[in-house]
Design an enzyme around this catalytic site. Structure first.
Site, short mmCIF file in Angstrom:
data_model
loop_
_atom_site.label_atom_id
_atom_site.label_comp_id
_atom_site.label_asym_id
_atom_site.label_seq_id
_atom_site.Cartn_x
_atom_site.Cartn_y
_atom_site.Cartn_z
N ARG A 10 18.89 -21.63 -9.42
CA ARG A 10 19.94 -23.44 -9.04
C ARG A 10 20.44 -23.36 -7.51
NH1 ARG A 10 24.37 -26.81 -12.03
NH2 ARG A 10 24.12 -29.20 -10.80
N HIS A 11 19.96 -24.80 -6.87
CA HIS A 11 20.59 -24.70 -5.54
C HIS A 11 22.73 -24.74 -5.65
CE1 HIS A 11 22.55 -28.61 -6.78
NE2 HIS A 11 21.03 -28.78 -7.62
N HIS A 194 16.29 -26.76 -9.10
CA HIS A 194 17.79 -27.61 -9.71
C HIS A 194 17.59 -27.28 -11.08
CE1 HIS A 194 16.76 -30.49 -6.25
NE2 HIS A 194 15.71 -30.24 -6.98
#
Length: 283
Positions: A10-11, A194
């Site tokens: 995930r970012h 995400h």
């Protein structure tokens, strides 16, 4: 056949979520679009984008902490001897910046290029009012990002629908993963996307059914920034193997108000702060 490994991450921390309705994020732009960060955790500079500075409202960058998170995670991958051969990411700016941080943390920013795949973008329902306008790969290349310019994506931005159902989102993620894996039958793959991607990009690959809405949101709420999960395969069958690196935990640093040391009416300041906090939590 040697084992193939896929790492989905995930970012990092995003500006709009970090600052919420405080106004510090988008109010850092003046009426002419000139940017001056109003908080140390806001990015010092921002890339130019074809849709103008207003495009950052729907395509938020990382905070400074978010970029540091990504570099530390990249360092953890390097320290755990994780070899990466191919890199893909969502077109969201926060994912692109996270990818750069990860590559720098691993010491690979001059050796590997990354591919932007729109099919890895988050569930379109969360885009709210309008489809985001992302920075195209050709513009990213001009900005100095190590990106492949001529990649033919599994999904184009025009094919992403605002009324996408949760099942559609799972299927889009699954089809994107299948294309990426078919393009790279060998070598380890890093995918930066995400929070929900750790679920939607793996669930059907390992033979699982699409989850209920309640279970989906439960998993999402318990997937913090820079979470990482590994898939591996020796015989064509994919298995989840947990995370190859330790977890990343840190405290939440609230905004400091120096007025609390200056004011002669601290009880009033405390009441005003409590009212603002109540309004924030009820909206």
């Amino acid at each position: 056949m040697p084992e193939q490994r896929v790492f989905i991450i995930r970012h990092g921390e995003r500006c709009d979520f970090a600052f919420g309705k405080s106004g510090l994020w988008m109010n850092s732009f003046d009426s002419r679009g000139r940017y001056r960060p109003l908080d140390i955790n806001l990015p010092r500079t921002l890339p130019k984008r074809p849709d103008g500075w207003q495009g950052f409202a729907a395509d938020t960058p990382l905070t400074e902490i978010g970029y540091l998170q990504s570099k530390l995670t990249g360092r953890a991958l390097r320290d755990n001897n994780i070899e990466i051969n191919h890199v893909y990411c969502s077109p969201a700016l926060r994912c692109i910046q996270t990818t750069i941080g990860l590559l720098k943390g691993m010491g690979l920013e001059k050796r590997l290029q990354f591919v932007v795949e729109p099919g890895l973008y988050e569930w379109m329902v969360w885009a709210r009012y309008a489809k985001p306008c992302w920075i195209p790969p050709k513009d990213l290349k001009r900005l100095g990002y190590p990106v492949h310019e001529n990649y033919v994506p599994c999904w184009t931005d025009k094919e992403l629908r605002m009324n996408e159902s949760m099942v559609d989102y799972y299927q889009r993620s699954f089809s994107s993963m299948n294309k990426i894996l078919s393009d790279h039958p060998e070598g380890n793959i890093l995918i930066v996307a995400h929070g929900a991607s750790l679920e939607t990009c793996t669930r059907q690959l390992v033979g699982g059914d699409i989850r209920s809405t309640d279970d989906f949101y439960y998993l999402l709420q318990n997937t913090p920034y820079l979470s990482c999960v590994e898939l591996n395969s020796r015989d064509g069958l994919w298995r989840l193997a947990g995370s190859p690196i330790p977890s990343f935990s840190h405290t939440y640093n609230r905004t400091f108000d120096p007025l609390q040391l200056i004011t002669k009416d601290l009880p009033l300041l405390k009441r005003e702060r409590a009212e603002r906090e109540q309004m924030r939590t009820t909206q």
